[in-house]
Structure formats: structure tokens, C-alpha cells
Design an enzyme around this catalytic site. Structure first.
Site, PDB file in Angstrom:
ATOM      1  N   ARG A 196       0.771  -1.243   0.000  1.00  0.00           N
ATOM      2  CA  ARG A 196       0.000   0.000   0.000  1.00  0.00           C
ATOM      3  C   ARG A 196       0.803   1.295   0.000  1.00  0.00           C
ATOM      4  NH1 ARG A 196      -2.496  -3.878   2.453  1.00  0.00           N
ATOM      5  NH2 ARG A 196      -4.557  -4.469   1.749  1.00  0.00           N
TER       6      ARG A 196
ATOM      7  N   ILE B  45       5.413 -13.065   4.358  1.00  0.00           N
ATOM      8  CA  ILE B  45       5.534 -14.443   3.882  1.00  0.00           C
ATOM      9  C   ILE B  45       6.958 -14.714   3.394  1.00  0.00           C
ATOM     10  CG2 ILE B  45       3.094 -14.623   3.264  1.00  0.00           C
ATOM     11  CD1 ILE B  45       3.845 -13.944   0.367  1.00  0.00           C
TER      12      ILE B  45
ATOM     13  N   HIS C 253       0.245 -15.425   7.635  1.00  0.00           N
ATOM     14  CA  HIS C 253      -0.156 -15.610   6.232  1.00  0.00           C
ATOM     15  C   HIS C 253       0.703 -16.638   5.506  1.00  0.00           C
ATOM     16  CE1 HIS C 253      -2.174 -11.374   6.465  1.00  0.00           C
ATOM     17  NE2 HIS C 253      -2.897 -12.322   6.997  1.00  0.00           N
TER      18      HIS C 253
ATOM     19  N   CYS D 245       3.465 -36.444  -9.221  1.00  0.00           N
ATOM     20  CA  CYS D 245       2.191 -37.182  -9.344  1.00  0.00           C
ATOM     21  C   CYS D 245       1.240 -36.502 -10.321  1.00  0.00           C
ATOM     22  CB  CYS D 245       1.533 -37.334  -7.972  1.00  0.00           C
ATOM     23  SG  CYS D 245       0.608 -35.872  -7.437  1.00  0.00           S
TER      24      CYS D 245
ATOM     25  N   THR E  51       3.090  -1.904   9.237  1.00  0.00           N
ATOM     26  CA  THR E  51       1.828  -2.451   8.718  1.00  0.00           C
ATOM     27  C   THR E  51       0.794  -1.344   8.613  1.00  0.00           C
ATOM     28  OG1 THR E  51      -0.065  -3.913   9.194  1.00  0.00           O
ATOM     29  CG2 THR E  51       1.346  -3.337  11.065  1.00  0.00           C
ATOM     30  N   SER E  52      -0.009  -1.415   7.546  1.00  0.00           N
ATOM     31  CA  SER E  52      -1.055  -0.410   7.354  1.00  0.00           C
ATOM     32  C   SER E  52      -2.247  -0.697   8.259  1.00  0.00           C
ATOM     33  CB  SER E  52      -1.503  -0.395   5.892  1.00  0.00           C
ATOM     34  OG  SER E  52      -2.048  -1.652   5.538  1.00  0.00           O
TER      35      SER E  52
HETATM   36  P1  NAD Z   1       0.775  -2.841   3.585  1.00  0.00           P
HETATM   37  O1  NAD Z   1       1.444  -2.852   2.275  1.00  0.00           O
HETATM   38  O2  NAD Z   1      -0.695  -2.743   3.631  1.00  0.00           O
HETATM   39  O3  NAD Z   1       1.326  -1.642   4.456  1.00  0.00           O
HETATM   40  C1  NAD Z   1       2.699  -1.440   4.653  1.00  0.00           C
HETATM   41  C2  NAD Z   1       2.837  -0.391   5.718  1.00  0.00           C
HETATM   42  O4  NAD Z   1       4.199  -0.294   6.069  1.00  0.00           O
HETATM   43  C3  NAD Z   1       2.386   1.008   5.277  1.00  0.00           C
HETATM   44  O5  NAD Z   1       1.618   1.560   6.318  1.00  0.00           O
HETATM   45  C4  NAD Z   1       3.702   1.764   5.063  1.00  0.00           C
HETATM   46  O6  NAD Z   1       3.598   3.105   5.419  1.00  0.00           O
HETATM   47  C5  NAD Z   1       4.607   1.052   6.031  1.00  0.00           C
HETATM   48  N1  NAD Z   1       6.024   1.026   5.663  1.00  0.00           N
HETATM   49  C6  NAD Z   1       6.570   0.735   4.446  1.00  0.00           C
HETATM   50  N2  NAD Z   1       7.902   0.736   4.519  1.00  0.00           N
HETATM   51  C7  NAD Z   1       8.215   1.063   5.805  1.00  0.00           C
HETATM   52  C8  NAD Z   1       9.418   1.227   6.495  1.00  0.00           C
HETATM   53  N3  NAD Z   1      10.627   1.072   5.903  1.00  0.00           N
HETATM   54  N4  NAD Z   1       9.371   1.581   7.808  1.00  0.00           N
HETATM   55  C9  NAD Z   1       8.179   1.772   8.433  1.00  0.00           C
HETATM   56  N5  NAD Z   1       6.996   1.621   7.827  1.00  0.00           N
HETATM   57  C10 NAD Z   1       7.015   1.253   6.529  1.00  0.00           C
HETATM   58  O7  NAD Z   1       1.303  -4.124   4.387  1.00  0.00           O
HETATM   59  P2  NAD Z   1       0.556  -5.041   5.472  1.00  0.00           P
HETATM   60  O8  NAD Z   1      -0.143  -4.189   6.464  1.00  0.00           O
HETATM   61  O9  NAD Z   1       1.566  -6.022   5.913  1.00  0.00           O
HETATM   62  O10 NAD Z   1      -0.557  -5.819   4.659  1.00  0.00           O
HETATM   63  C11 NAD Z   1      -0.281  -6.343   3.395  1.00  0.00           C
HETATM   64  C12 NAD Z   1      -0.414  -7.841   3.204  1.00  0.00           C
HETATM   65  O11 NAD Z   1       0.510  -8.116   2.179  1.00  0.00           O
HETATM   66  C13 NAD Z   1      -0.012  -8.709   4.329  1.00  0.00           C
HETATM   67  O12 NAD Z   1      -1.044  -9.591   4.527  1.00  0.00           O
HETATM   68  C14 NAD Z   1       1.216  -9.482   3.854  1.00  0.00           C
HETATM   69  O13 NAD Z   1       0.974 -10.882   3.953  1.00  0.00           O
HETATM   70  C15 NAD Z   1       1.345  -9.208   2.402  1.00  0.00           C
HETATM   71  N6  NAD Z   1       2.686  -8.816   1.897  1.00  0.00           N
HETATM   72  C16 NAD Z   1       3.800  -9.407   2.384  1.00  0.00           C
HETATM   73  C17 NAD Z   1       5.046  -9.019   1.930  1.00  0.00           C
HETATM   74  C18 NAD Z   1       6.284  -9.702   2.486  1.00  0.00           C
HETATM   75  O14 NAD Z   1       6.214 -10.859   2.886  1.00  0.00           O
HETATM   76  N7  NAD Z   1       7.406  -9.019   2.564  1.00  0.00           N
HETATM   77  C19 NAD Z   1       5.174  -8.012   0.974  1.00  0.00           C
HETATM   78  C20 NAD Z   1       4.001  -7.426   0.479  1.00  0.00           C
HETATM   79  C21 NAD Z   1       2.759  -7.829   0.967  1.00  0.00           C
END
Ligand code: NAD
Length: 240
Positions: free
Chosen positions: A35, A104, A120, A151, A189-190
């Protein structure tokens, strides 16, 4: 910065810290989140990412699912950053009890964290949907397109897709850690993906820390908000 001093103090005083994190924890390792402005949701695809990584889309169109999944969700060269390393260090020091992550990518384990609850799932575990045979990430990347088992069955990543439920045991363990935590640090996390986000409401303490580079819906409920990049913040708070 007085917020950093407060965070340092709470960490120093506690032996029951729990961390809850999301995609923002790994952006400094080169893995895009969903996001942020440069995240996956702001890039253009034939379908929105929520659609492609849903269970029904995976069943209907596994070729397109795997094309997106392999290109946009797997970052093989990614290494743990200072946030992953600091959390592993705090656990080794007996201060942190668990990392609860929506990610993940396996980077917490790569940094040395042991108690990691992957809400997740993980790209590193993959199973044949017909016979249950386990496959590594390398094994599915070696195959072009949709990976198949010997398989003949399709191999599916052990990743929770939209429309799929979360593992009940993992959720219960996460609730227990959060319910009993002294300090709860929520970072990168958002706070928009349910049911994972619902977990943080089980926290009963008075040291709820939010670390994010942007505003979140929970900022006004936190006891301490630290704005900035989480890797940089942890490298200033925990000696690595
Ligand atoms: P999100 O993308 O919705 O939000 C990311 C949040 O992190 C935002 O609020 C952003 O402002 C903040 N952010 C980004 N970089 C940052 C940093 N360097 N320092 C501090 N804040 C930072 O992510 P979410 O809330 O985890 O939800 C997204 C879903 O996507 C999850 O369910 C996850 O499973 C999946 N996902 C996982 C990965 C991964 O495994 N690395 C990557 C992308 C998405």
C-alpha cells in the site's frame, strides 16, 4: 528524539516484548509492500493484486496467478535488514517473546528469530494439492509456469490467499502472546488486513508502540508513535 529514548527505556525494562509486523518491515530489504505509493497496489496489472492473489482466481487461472506470484512476490536475493536483526537479537537476549508477522518472506527466520508466527504462511513451504508432497521455493521456481508435482498435481504455496482462512492454532498462539505482552511493538503495517489486525485488540498493557513511516488508523490509540523507517529506527534503538 524523545520517542526513541522512550522506546529504548521500555525495551531495556522489559522481558516480555511482542512484535507484530507487516510488509513495511521488509521494504528496506528491497521487497515492495502493498500500500505505499511505490507498493504493488499502485502498479498497473490486468487485474488488481487482491484479485490475482485470491483463492478463486488461483483456482480459475493458475497460470496468471503464478506469473504474478513469481514476478512480484518472490525476491530471492533479499536479506534481513536492521529491523529483522534487532528483533532476533532481542529474542536471543530473552527480552522478546515472539514475532507475529503478516509477511511471507521468511526474513525473520533468516535473521535468526526462532519464535515466528507467520499468520499468512510462507513462500518457502509449498505442497502438492493432490498428494501433499513438500516442495522448496527453489523447486517451484525451477519449473516454468504452474509448478507440478511428480504425481501430476498442482503445487500450491503455503501462503494464505484472499478468501482463505488463517491457521487456527497460529492465531490462538498469537492471541496468547499478545494478551500477556508487557510491550507490544507494531511496525510496518497499514493495519488494514483482517483478521490479522484484529489480534492487536487483545493487548492489555500500557506500552503500545507504533512504528511506521506513514500515519495508521491506530496512531491515536498508541502509547508511543515513532515515525520513520523501521530499520533505521531499530538500528538506533538496539545495538547490533
Ligand atoms: P501494507 O502494504 O498494507 O502496508 C505497509 C505499511 O508499512 C504502510 O503503512 C507503510 O507506510 C509502512 N512502511 C513501508 N515501509 C516502511 C518502512 N521502511 N518503515 C516503516 N513503515 C514502513 O502491508 P501489510 O499491512 O503487511 O498488509 C499487506 C499484506 O501483504 C499482508 O497480509 C502481507 O501478507 C502481504 N505482503 C507481504 C510481503 C512480504 O512478505 N514481505 C510483501 C508485500 C505484501
Amino acid at each position: 528524539m524523545k520517542e526513541l529514548d522512550q522506546l529504548r527505556q521500555w525495551i531495556a525494562e522489559s522481558d516480555n516484548i511482542v512484535f507484530f509486523g507487516g510488509a513495511g518491515v521488509s521494504t528496506e530489504s528491497g521487497i515492495p509492500d502493498f500500500r505505499s505509493v511505490d507498493g504493488l497496489y499502485n502498479q498497473q496489472y490486468d487485474y488488481p493484486p487482491e484479485t490475482i492473489i485470491s483463492h478463486s482466481f488461483y483456482k480459475r487461472n493458475p497460470e496468471e496467478f503464478y506469473r504474478f506470484y513469481k514476478n512480484k512476490m518472490i525476491f530471492q536475493g533479499a536479506e534481513p535488514n536492521a529491523a529483522h536483526k534487532a528483533l532476533a537479537k532481542l529474542e536471543a537476549q530473552g527480552k522478546l517473546k515472539a514475532v507475529i508477522t503478516q509477511n511471507i518472506d521468511g526474513l525473520h527466520q533468516a535473521a535468526g528469530s526462532r519464535e515466528v508466527l507467520e499468520l499468512h504462511g510462507s513462500i518457502h513451504r509449498n505442497y502438492c494439492t493432490r498428494c501433499g508432497e513438500f516442495y522448496s521455493l527453489d523447486a517451484i521456481l525451477e519449473q516454468e509456469g504452474v509448478p507440478h508435482c511428480q504425481c501430476g498435481g498442482i503445487i500450491k504455496p503455503d501462503v494464505v490467499l484472499y478468501e482463505e482462512g488463517l491457521d487456527q492454532k497460529t492465531m490462538e498462539t498469537a492471541v496468547s502472546y499478545i494478551r500477556h505482552a508487557d510491550v507490544l511493538i507494531i511496525g510496518g503495517t497499514s493495519l488494514t488486513v483482517y483478521p490479522a489486525v484484529g489480534l492487536i485488540h487483545y493487548y492489555q498493557g500500557k506500552k503500545l508502540v507504533l512504528i511506521n513511516k506513514s500515519v495508521t488508523p491506530l496512531d491515536n490509540q498508541a502509547d508511543l508513535v515513532v515515525s520513520g523507517k523501521i530499520g533505521e529506527i531499530f538500528s538506533r534503538v538496539v545495538e547490533l
